[in-house]
Design a protein around this motif. Structure first.
Motif, short mmCIF file in Angstrom:
data_model
loop_
_atom_site.label_atom_id
_atom_site.label_comp_id
_atom_site.label_asym_id
_atom_site.label_seq_id
_atom_site.Cartn_x
_atom_site.Cartn_y
_atom_site.Cartn_z
N THR A 49 -13.93 14.38 -13.53
CA THR A 49 -14.54 13.39 -12.64
C THR A 49 -15.16 14.07 -11.43
O THR A 49 -14.84 15.24 -11.14
N VAL A 50 -16.02 13.35 -10.74
CA VAL A 50 -16.54 13.80 -9.44
C VAL A 50 -16.32 12.67 -8.44
O VAL A 50 -16.29 11.49 -8.82
N GLU A 51 -16.18 13.06 -7.20
CA GLU A 51 -16.03 12.05 -6.16
C GLU A 51 -17.38 11.39 -5.89
O GLU A 51 -18.42 12.07 -5.89
N VAL A 54 -18.63 4.97 -2.37
CA VAL A 54 -18.78 3.58 -2.78
C VAL A 54 -18.84 2.72 -1.51
O VAL A 54 -17.98 2.84 -0.64
N VAL A 55 -19.88 1.88 -1.45
CA VAL A 55 -19.97 0.96 -0.32
C VAL A 55 -19.41 -0.38 -0.77
O VAL A 55 -19.99 -1.06 -1.64
N THR A 56 -18.28 -0.77 -0.26
CA THR A 56 -17.68 -2.06 -0.61
C THR A 56 -18.22 -3.10 0.39
O THR A 56 -18.86 -2.75 1.38
N PRO A 57 -17.96 -4.37 0.18
CA PRO A 57 -18.39 -5.37 1.18
C PRO A 57 -17.72 -5.15 2.54
O PRO A 57 -18.18 -5.69 3.55
N THR A 62 -14.24 6.50 -0.88
CA THR A 62 -14.50 7.52 -1.90
C THR A 62 -13.86 7.09 -3.21
O THR A 62 -12.67 6.77 -3.25
N GLY A 63 -14.67 7.08 -4.27
CA GLY A 63 -14.15 6.75 -5.59
C GLY A 63 -14.40 7.91 -6.54
O GLY A 63 -14.71 9.03 -6.12
N LEU A 64 -14.23 7.66 -7.83
CA LEU A 64 -14.44 8.70 -8.85
C LEU A 64 -15.42 8.19 -9.89
O LEU A 64 -15.46 7.01 -10.20
N ALA A 65 -16.20 9.11 -10.43
CA ALA A 65 -17.07 8.80 -11.57
C ALA A 65 -16.87 9.90 -12.61
O ALA A 65 -16.55 11.04 -12.25
N ILE A 66 -17.05 9.57 -13.86
CA ILE A 66 -16.94 10.59 -14.91
C ILE A 66 -18.06 11.61 -14.70
O ILE A 66 -19.23 11.24 -14.49
N ALA A 67 -17.68 12.89 -14.71
CA ALA A 67 -18.63 13.96 -14.38
C ALA A 67 -19.62 14.21 -15.52
O ALA A 67 -19.36 13.86 -16.68
N ASP A 68 -20.73 14.84 -15.17
CA ASP A 68 -21.69 15.35 -16.17
C ASP A 68 -21.30 16.78 -16.52
O ASP A 68 -20.83 17.50 -15.63
N PRO A 69 -21.49 17.31 -17.71
CA PRO A 69 -21.96 16.54 -18.85
C PRO A 69 -20.89 15.56 -19.31
O PRO A 69 -19.70 15.85 -19.19
N LYS A 70 -21.34 14.41 -19.80
CA LYS A 70 -20.39 13.38 -20.23
C LYS A 70 -19.56 13.88 -21.41
O LYS A 70 -20.00 14.75 -22.17
#
Ligand code: PRP
Ligand code: URA
Length: 211
Positions: A49-51, A54-57, A62-70
């Motif tokens: 993952t990468v950090e 995220v802009v919440t209301p 800071t959140g996580l997203a699955i890193a590239d390459p998938k």
């Protein structure tokens, strides 16, 4: 090789219905899909993952997203195809490659009859799907195929494994970064290479017999 055997009543419940010889193909396919989603939850514990911001209301966090390459997911045809939907339900951005393998039912040796994978898997995290880990010949060959193309770590998800197959994969993948996640570790292989108690021929139960 790391082995993780699921220890969860929902997995055992669904596997028990899957094992029942009276369970028809449509129910078998649905249960295989549900089981893979449960096992994939554990199997993807170390997905890269990468950090991300995220802009919440309310604020920015800071959140996580699955890193590239998938991640690359590779169902082993034919029976592994019955596990693909369940995996991509959990990891929809995964890329999909295919390996077709058939075990000679007399010699129990696998042959590869189809392959559709990226040529270069350098540094890729790969997930292999195959419901049955019996002698371990098919899974060992599939993992070697991916490692030969540069895959850095491979996680296999199997519904049922035999101790003999787990030992064979462990030996064949010594020194490699391999994890095997299984729904159940059964008692043994019988004299014709079927898992006991097992569920019979997974491909036939999913798709019917081939001539
Ligand atoms: C089954 C199963 C595995 C393999 C396991 O496939 O789906 O790929 O056998 O056996 P092994 O651990 O002894 O290698 P099969 O070769 O029957 O092909 P199918 O999926 O087309 O039915
Ligand atoms: N392949 C299957 O489908 N089932 C077994 O029990 C062993 C290999």
């Amino acid at each position: 090789m790391r082995l993780h055997v699921a220890d969860h009543p929902l997995v055992t419940h669904k596997l028990s219905v899957l094992r029942d010889r009276a369970t028809p193909s449509p129910t078998f396919r649905e249960l295989a899909r549900e089981l893979v989603t449960l096992l994939a939850y554990e199997a993807t514990r170390n997905v890269r993952t990468v950090e991300v911001e995220v802009v919440t209301p309310v604020t920015t966090t800071t959140g996580l997203a699955i890193a590239d390459p998938k991640p690359l997911v590779v169902p082993i045809l034919r029976a592994g195809l019955g596990m693909l939907d369940g995996f991509v339900a959990l990891v929809p951005t995964a890329e999909v490659g295919f390996l077709g393998m058939a075990r000679n039912e007399e010699t129990l040796q696998p042959t590869t009859y189809a392959e559709r994978l990226p040529d270069d898997l350098t540094g890729r995290q790969c997930f292999v799907l195959d419901p049955m880990l019996a002698t371990g010949g098919s899974l060992s060959a599939a993992i070697q195929f991916l490692v030969d193309r540069g895959a850095s770590d491979v996680t296999a998800i199997c519904l049922i494994a035999a101790p003999e197959g787990v030992a064979a994969v462990e030996k064949a993948t010594a020194g490699l970064d391999v994890t095997v996640v299984v729904g159940a570790l059964d008692e043994k292989l019988n004299e014709v290479g079927y898992i006991v108690p097992g569920l019979g021929d997974a491909g036939d139960r999913l798709y019917g017999t081939v001539g």
